[in-house]
Design a protein around this motif. Structure first.
Motif, short mmCIF file in Angstrom:
data_model
loop_
_atom_site.label_atom_id
_atom_site.label_comp_id
_atom_site.label_asym_id
_atom_site.label_seq_id
_atom_site.Cartn_x
_atom_site.Cartn_y
_atom_site.Cartn_z
N THR A 40 -4.11 6.17 -12.20
CA THR A 40 -3.74 6.38 -10.97
C THR A 40 -5.05 6.89 -10.19
OG1 THR A 40 -1.37 6.90 -10.90
CG2 THR A 40 -2.36 7.79 -9.23
N ILE A 41 -5.54 6.13 -9.57
CA ILE A 41 -6.97 6.38 -8.93
C ILE A 41 -6.87 6.70 -7.39
CG2 ILE A 41 -9.33 5.75 -8.84
CD1 ILE A 41 -8.77 4.00 -11.35
N ILE B 166 2.94 5.35 -10.59
CA ILE B 166 1.87 6.21 -10.09
C ILE B 166 2.17 7.57 -10.75
CG2 ILE B 166 1.28 7.36 -8.01
CD1 ILE B 166 2.09 4.89 -6.36
N CYS B 167 1.18 7.97 -11.44
CA CYS B 167 1.05 9.48 -11.82
C CYS B 167 0.64 10.49 -10.92
CB CYS B 167 0.34 9.54 -12.97
SG CYS B 167 0.22 11.30 -13.87
N LEU B 168 1.59 11.31 -10.46
CA LEU B 168 1.31 12.27 -9.38
C LEU B 168 0.63 13.90 -10.23
CD1 LEU B 168 4.20 11.58 -7.18
CD2 LEU B 168 1.95 10.91 -6.68
N THR B 169 0.60 13.69 -11.29
CA THR B 169 0.05 15.24 -11.88
C THR B 169 -0.98 15.69 -11.48
OG1 THR B 169 -0.66 13.97 -13.89
CG2 THR B 169 1.97 14.67 -13.94
N GLY B 170 -2.06 14.83 -11.13
CA GLY B 170 -3.36 15.10 -10.49
C GLY B 170 -3.38 15.96 -9.14
N ILE B 171 -2.19 15.73 -8.55
CA ILE B 171 -2.09 16.04 -7.26
C ILE B 171 -1.16 17.32 -7.12
CG2 ILE B 171 -1.18 15.51 -4.88
CD1 ILE B 171 -1.73 12.53 -5.56
N THR B 172 -1.75 18.23 -6.35
CA THR B 172 -0.88 19.46 -6.12
C THR B 172 0.22 19.33 -5.13
OG1 THR B 172 -2.76 21.00 -6.57
CG2 THR B 172 -0.92 22.14 -5.69
N LYS C 166 0.75 -1.12 0.00
CA LYS C 166 -0.04 0.10 0.01
C LYS C 166 0.76 1.16 -0.07
CE LYS C 166 -2.49 1.13 3.55
NZ LYS C 166 -3.61 1.16 4.57
N ILE C 167 0.52 2.18 -0.99
CA ILE C 167 1.40 3.52 -0.82
C ILE C 167 0.38 4.47 -0.70
CG2 ILE C 167 2.87 4.86 -2.50
CD1 ILE C 167 3.67 2.33 -3.98
N THR C 168 0.73 5.38 0.29
CA THR C 168 0.05 6.49 0.60
C THR C 168 0.60 7.74 0.63
OG1 THR C 168 -1.23 4.86 2.12
CG2 THR C 168 -1.82 7.40 2.41
N TYR C 169 -0.15 8.74 0.20
CA TYR C 169 0.61 10.28 -0.42
C TYR C 169 0.06 11.01 1.22
CZ TYR C 169 1.47 14.73 -2.15
OH TYR C 169 1.96 15.83 -2.62
N ILE D 110 -3.67 10.17 1.50
CA ILE D 110 -4.23 9.53 0.20
C ILE D 110 -3.72 8.11 -0.58
CG2 ILE D 110 -4.76 10.68 -2.11
CD1 ILE D 110 -4.38 13.19 -1.13
N ILE D 111 -4.75 7.44 -0.50
CA ILE D 111 -4.09 5.98 -1.02
C ILE D 111 -3.76 6.29 -2.51
CG2 ILE D 111 -4.55 3.61 -1.03
CD1 ILE D 111 -6.12 3.82 1.34
N LEU D 112 -2.52 5.85 -3.01
CA LEU D 112 -2.59 5.97 -4.39
C LEU D 112 -2.65 4.49 -4.92
CD1 LEU D 112 0.46 8.27 -4.58
CD2 LEU D 112 -1.90 8.85 -4.71
#
Length: 755
Positions: free
Chosen positions: A644-645, A316-322, A260-263, A273-275
């Motif tokens: 990435t949801i 994991i694509c992080l471009t949707g996250i600020t 599990k990878i969480t931001y 925020i679970i990625l």
């Protein structure tokens, strides 16, 4: 707290003494009553020295020893037992500063060359009342979490902090020491590591240690827990502000583990925020990963016998996250909770950009091509012709620069899957060899049922005893079980395998005689070694005429099998191709198992796979007519692996999708369709790079054949959907003639598909 001490009375003077003495402490000025009365004088003198005196009142510095008979007494100084001092205890390897892990070797001491049994508790200094994990060695003081040495892939993974070890139990020269009062232990001062600590730093995008690798960080663990359920392992990964993608590659091996990878980011008040949340392993049963409410998602990395392992990749694509400075990921790895013999490996890398281009883009409006000088045929006789050819695509060198190839290739994964070059050799050539047959007869070794998803069962405490022996040149296997569930697993799987192959054969001159049942048994390394990751396996091939006997007592269940050998008593014609060789292979496989060396084990950890007798190999005589051959070459990328949801965890155990933070790694605008697997519900992006058909053109001359290919336009080949019942009839593909062979003369019919 009372303590213990070792001492010896070497001078008892000349006065006649009695047989017992009392012990007094200076804490109460040696007043009655004694804290230890009636100790035999012989225990503290002569060859019985040193004597371990326990229950000494805290604060005692001198003892008074008084003879019960004569009241003669002596006062001696005393100090607490401290193996740390008199044995100079310490680690042979220890790292005081690390990244993401604790490194501590074996416990050593000057007074004992081989300290084999001990338990250590580890604490993080900001929370000294909570044990982070336990470690140790040997079987005397089970249970504990992880075995020493904690080095290499056995070093324990932790989050950033300052950690201290505390020795709780140790056996030195046959004496058991404990920091508390326990029956059978000498109470001792075991605060050996008061000045020892390890400072653990987080992983960052710049402190990876991998060299010549597509990834920068390796998180690997191989340390089955000893008698307890393995605990969750956490790592902190500090992101750089320009990290737009986070690539990971996870091996769960046979026994599935969960990742599990969480931001955590300041722009979201560090709300988790679970990625990604995946269970990965060979023995997983695949379920639809596109469900937005099912967690963890499941990746089945193999469905064959244990030990064949494929990793699971994702980006994991992080471009949707600020994002901002000091944002970080928490990487949770949850070892399997049913089988404590489980290992894992994780590779990661931060990426600023992601290259979605590949060499396959060259085939967006062009098909891969046939290499003309590779086209060949061989007349094998007996109504068989072998046709061979190579197709030229992308080489490994051409593909190696693509991030899609580096971080998304999962060609052998069962589900979900991504295939970028299935079946190609390193030079980028697809090698085709197909057999045209006209009522040709040949023998093969068939398998029934198809082996799959047959891995280790849960850890337990049941006893299994296994003995392979020989008598009179014939092998025998005897198995004894303490639990009827284990007995039934062996016995019922044998019956299922036997019945699936048609039962016990009776005639050695017929095809059904030549077969064997395969028994797979773990080879445990010790009596408490469960079946799990890193377990080795032994297989035995047993002819169905084996004599199987079972018996039962009030506490055990037994199953025994003979291992009869067979000989070849069947004849074949010259054109029954490969039949003699196949029969002899089956016979030799049976004989080799029967003649194999004696082997036995007694195991107390429920060490077995789920279906021990899991398939039958048997002789099959085939009559085939094959006059046409198809091959399609596609590039496939799983839709769920491209997305990435993010999710948030709710207090009731459910999860909520956060669509505003979603992103995709690649747009795949040049992939012509999104197909959905009707069995699994898995959706994929697909691009065709070639579609080939070869067929015989003259039934009187099997070497006459034609090769056709479908044109590729915008990543797809043209086809026509039949009007009538379109869902039941496959598309009609518009093929183009590109090559033919007539009477041994090859002719290129369309040079656009030949090089």
């Amino acid at each position: 707290m009372p303590f213990s001490s070792s001492f010896c009375l070497t001078n008892i003077g000349s006065l006649q003494l009695g047989t017992s003495v009392n012990f007094y402490s200076d804490v109460n000025n040696y007043n009655e009553p004694p804290f230890q009365p009636g100790i035999s004088l012989s225990n503290i003198t002569g060859t019985n020295c040193p004597y371990v005196l326990t229950g000494i009142p805290n604060g005692t510095t001198t003892l008074q020893i008084k003879d019960i008979n004569s009241y003669c007494c002596v006062t001696i100084p005393i100090s607490a037992n401290s193996p740390c001092t008199f044995c100079n205890l310490g680690f042979d390897v220890f790292s005081a500063s690390t990244i993401g892990r604790i490194v501590a070797g074996n416990l050593t001491g000057s007074c004992d060359a081989n300290i084999t049994d001990y338990v250590i508790e580890w604490y993080e200094t900001s929370n000294p009342n909570t044990i982070v994990f336990t470690s140790g060695q040997g079987t005397a003081f089970l249970p504990y979490g992880y075995s020493h040495p904690l080095t290499g892939i056995n070093s324990y993974l932790v989050t950033p902090g300052i950690y201290k070890p505390y020795l709780r139990k140790v056996r030195i020269n046959g004496i058991n020491y404990s920091n508390t009062v326990l029956a059978g232990f000498v109470q001792a001062n075991l605060d050996c590591f008061s000045t020892v600590s390890v400072t653990v730093s987080p992983l960052t995008c710049s402190n990876g240690t991998l060299i010549n690798d597509d990834y920068t960080h390796l998180i690997e663990f191989s340390g089955a827990s000893q008698g307890i359920i393995p605990s969750k392992i956490q790592q902190v990964f500090q992101l750089s502000p320009n990290t737009n993608y986070f690539a990971w590659r996870f091996w769960g091996y046979d026994i599935p583990d969960t990742l599990k990878i969480t931001y955590y980011g300041s722009n979201y008040n560090n709300t988790p925020i679970i990625l990604d949340y995946w269970s990965v392993g060979n023995s997983n049963v695949f379920i639809n990963p596109n469900s937005l409410t099912s967690f963890p998602k499941v990746a089945q990395t193999s469905n064959v016998l244990p030990g064949i392992t494929e990793a699971f990749n994702k980006v994991i694509c992080l471009t949707g996250i600020t994002r901002s400075v000091n944002d970080y990921l928490i990487i949770d790895i949850i070892p399997n909770q049913l089988n404590n013999k489980t290992n894992f490996k994780l590779k990661t890398k931060c990426l600023i950009s992601f290259n979605c281009d590949t060499c396959f883009d060259n085939f967006y409006n062009n098909s891969i091509k046939i290499i003309q000088n590779s086209i060949n045929y061989t007349n094998l006789g007996c109504s068989q012709v072998q046709i061979g050819l190579n197709l030229s695509g992308c080489s490994e060198t051409q593909l190696s620069t693509s991030d899609l190839r580096k971080y998304c290739k999962i060609e052998n994964l069962i589900q979900p899957r991504t295939m970028f070059y299935q079946g190609a050799d390193p030079a980028g050539q697809y090698i085709i060899n197909t057999l045209f047959q006209n009522n040709a007869t040949r023998c093969i070794t068939a398998i029934n049922p198809t082996p799959g998803n047959n891995f280790c069962g849960p850890s337990g405490t049941t006893v299994i005893q296994f003995v392979k022996s020989s008598s009179g040149g014939i092998g025998n296997i005897s198995m004894t079980f303490s639990n009827i569930t284990d007995f039934n697993a062996y016995y019922n799987s044998y019956l299922n395998a036997l019945n699936s192959s048609g039962g016990v054969p009776t005639d050695p001159t017929t095809v059904p005689w030549y077969k064997y049942i395969v028994l797979t048994t773990p080879a445990p390394t010790g009596p408490n070694d469960p079946c799990g990751d890193t377990t080795n396996f032994i297989t035995y091939n047993i002819h169905p005429t084996s004599v199987v006997t079972t018996s039962q007592t009030s506490t055990t269940y037994t199953m025994s099998l003979t291992m009869p050998k067979i000989t070849k008593q069947i004849n074949f014609t010259t054109c029954q191709v490969n039949c003699d060789t196949t029969v002899n292979t089956i016979i030799n496989s049976i004989s080799t198992s029967s003649n194999s060396a004696s082997y036995s084990y007694s195991n107390y950890a429920s060490n077995r796979i789920q279906q021990p007798f899991n398939f039958v190999k048997y002789l099959q005589l085939q009559v085939n007519t094959t006059d046409i051959f198809y091959r399609e070459y596609n590039v496939i990328y799983s839709k769920i692996l491209n997305e990435t949801i993010p999710f948030s965890a709710n207090t009731n155990g459910t999860f909520s999708y956060i669509p505003s933070l979603s992103a995709v790694t690649c747009s795949f605008i040049n992939y012509y369709r999104t197909s959905i697997n009707p069995q699994t519900g898995e959706a994929s992006y697909v691009r065709s790079i070639g579609q080939l058909r070869a067929f015989q053109t003259n039934p009187l001359n099997l070497t006459d054949f034609k090769i056709q290919m479908a044109p590729i336009t915008q990543g797809m080949y043209p086809y026509i959907i039949p009007v009538a019942v379109p869902s039941a009839i496959p598309p009609v593909i518009n093929y183009i003639d590109v090559y033919q062979n007539v009477n041994g003369v090859g002719t290129v019919l369309n040079p656009n598909y030949i090089i």
